[in-house]
Design a protein around this motif. Sequence first.
Motif, PDB file in Angstrom:
ATOM      1  N   GLN A 123       0.832  -1.201   0.000  1.00 42.98           N
ATOM      2  CA  GLN A 123       0.000   0.000   0.000  1.00 42.98           C
ATOM      3  C   GLN A 123       0.869   1.254   0.000  1.00 42.98           C
ATOM      4  OE1 GLN A 123      -3.105   0.733  -0.481  1.00 42.98           O
ATOM      5  NE2 GLN A 123      -2.926   2.901   0.072  1.00 42.98           N
ATOM      6  N   ALA A 124       1.967   1.242   0.733  1.00 40.70           N
ATOM      7  CA  ALA A 124       2.886   2.388   0.726  1.00 40.70           C
ATOM      8  C   ALA A 124       3.458   2.604  -0.669  1.00 40.70           C
ATOM      9  CB  ALA A 124       4.007   2.160   1.734  1.00 40.70           C
ATOM     10  N   PHE A 125       3.743   1.525  -1.384  1.00 41.29           N
ATOM     11  CA  PHE A 125       4.263   1.599  -2.750  1.00 41.29           C
ATOM     12  C   PHE A 125       3.223   2.236  -3.671  1.00 41.29           C
ATOM     13  CE2 PHE A 125       5.566  -1.070  -6.669  1.00 41.29           C
ATOM     14  CZ  PHE A 125       6.430  -0.094  -7.119  1.00 41.29           C
ATOM     15  N   VAL A 126       1.971   1.816  -3.532  1.00 38.35           N
ATOM     16  CA  VAL A 126       0.890   2.407  -4.321  1.00 38.35           C
ATOM     17  C   VAL A 126       0.808   3.913  -4.067  1.00 38.35           C
ATOM     18  CG1 VAL A 126      -1.624   2.505  -4.610  1.00 38.35           C
ATOM     19  CG2 VAL A 126      -0.468   0.288  -4.475  1.00 38.35           C
ATOM     20  N   GLN A 127       0.839   4.297  -2.797  1.00 34.71           N
ATOM     21  CA  GLN A 127       0.743   5.721  -2.468  1.00 34.71           C
ATOM     22  C   GLN A 127       1.920   6.508  -3.032  1.00 34.71           C
ATOM     23  OE1 GLN A 127      -0.764   4.662   1.897  1.00 34.71           O
ATOM     24  NE2 GLN A 127      -0.641   6.864   1.621  1.00 34.71           N
ATOM     25  N   ASP A 128       3.100   5.920  -3.005  1.00 35.97           N
ATOM     26  CA  ASP A 128       4.273   6.605  -3.536  1.00 35.97           C
ATOM     27  C   ASP A 128       4.162   6.772  -5.049  1.00 35.97           C
ATOM     28  OD1 ASP A 128       6.666   7.912  -3.294  1.00 35.97           O
ATOM     29  OD2 ASP A 128       7.833   6.169  -2.699  1.00 35.97           O
ATOM     30  N   LEU A 129       3.730   5.724  -5.741  1.00 43.71           N
ATOM     31  CA  LEU A 129       3.595   5.788  -7.199  1.00 43.71           C
ATOM     32  C   LEU A 129       2.578   6.850  -7.611  1.00 43.71           C
ATOM     33  CD1 LEU A 129       3.640   1.975  -8.039  1.00 43.71           C
ATOM     34  CD2 LEU A 129       5.279   3.660  -8.889  1.00 43.71           C
ATOM     35  N   TRP A 130       1.399   6.826  -6.996  1.00 45.70           N
ATOM     36  CA  TRP A 130       0.367   7.791  -7.370  1.00 45.70           C
ATOM     37  C   TRP A 130       0.692   9.173  -6.819  1.00 45.70           C
ATOM     38  CZ3 TRP A 130      -0.604   2.861  -8.390  1.00 45.70           C
ATOM     39  CH2 TRP A 130      -1.473   2.560  -9.425  1.00 45.70           C
ATOM     40  N   GLY A 131       1.466   9.227  -5.743  1.00 40.46           N
ATOM     41  CA  GLY A 131       1.888  10.515  -5.195  1.00 40.46           C
ATOM     42  C   GLY A 131       2.903  11.221  -6.066  1.00 40.46           C
ATOM     43  N   HIS A 132       3.606  10.454  -6.903  1.00 41.11           N
ATOM     44  CA  HIS A 132       4.579  11.030  -7.841  1.00 41.11           C
ATOM     45  C   HIS A 132       4.065  10.938  -9.282  1.00 41.11           C
ATOM     46  CE1 HIS A 132       7.264  10.410  -4.346  1.00 41.11           C
ATOM     47  NE2 HIS A 132       7.930  11.431  -4.854  1.00 41.11           N
ATOM     48  N   GLN A 133       2.747  10.950  -9.411  1.00 33.42           N
ATOM     49  CA  GLN A 133       2.140  10.831 -10.740  1.00 33.42           C
ATOM     50  C   GLN A 133       2.596  11.964 -11.655  1.00 33.42           C
ATOM     51  OE1 GLN A 133      -2.188  11.791 -11.560  1.00 33.42           O
ATOM     52  NE2 GLN A 133      -2.290   9.552 -11.519  1.00 33.42           N
ATOM     53  N   GLN A 134       2.906  11.608 -12.903  1.00 32.76           N
ATOM     54  CA  GLN A 134       3.282  12.578 -13.922  1.00 32.76           C
ATOM     55  C   GLN A 134       2.098  12.817 -14.855  1.00 32.76           C
ATOM     56  OE1 GLN A 134       6.968  11.416 -15.824  1.00 32.76           O
ATOM     57  NE2 GLN A 134       7.951  10.953 -13.875  1.00 32.76           N
TER      58      GLN A 134
END
Length: 221
Positions: A123-134
């Motif tokens: 879940q932390a990985f998901v948040q990081d990926l979408w938190g750095h969305q381009q």
Amino acid sequence: MLAVLALSVAGSTAGCSRVVDGTAQASGNKPGSEITKDGAGIKIGYPDAPAQIELFTEPQCPACAHLQHESGDDITAAVGQGRLAVTYRPLTFLDRSVTEYSARVANALFLAAGPNTTGTAFQAFVQDLWGHQQPEGSPGPTDDAIAAMASDSGVGSEQVDEIATGEKAIDAGQLNDANAGLLSETQYEVSTPAVYDLVGQQVVDTSDPDWLDKLLTTPQS
């Protein structure tokens, strides 16, 4: 603004009664992460969690990033407490044959899942990926950047190495078609983000800021 799938879906049923067959494999006494048996989702959490949802999401969808920003920490807490299990079902329709941004992020999610990655780390990985969305249509993060996010989130080291080398785990087109088909069975517009309550068998209104609290406090049968 929701991201909407640019295809027409026919033959929708009156309701969705599909239940994910896969169960999470816990790492010790921690909630686990595992690819579902149908191969198109990643389930995180304890298999006997009273609340169970499917979360349909697209890596380039701004509304999906907003959902993670607003609810991601609460999802993490509920998964860790054994109150919630989440089956992530990525779609890749915003690639539109121009960029493989969504495909590469979705691929990384499937590489990340497994016995060496807890549900809360996933879940932390998901948040990081979408938190750095381009922005939509951009090349997206490099494999090395995705791997760094995975490592920082606590994803298993073996999985991190596979992400860094871009090992192929999915067919993005087949994944999109499978999850779009599942989403269409709810008679809900095929758009993201979409959350489906597998216990109550209904679409969750994520525009309600208290949607997760209500889901977790509703008696589960």
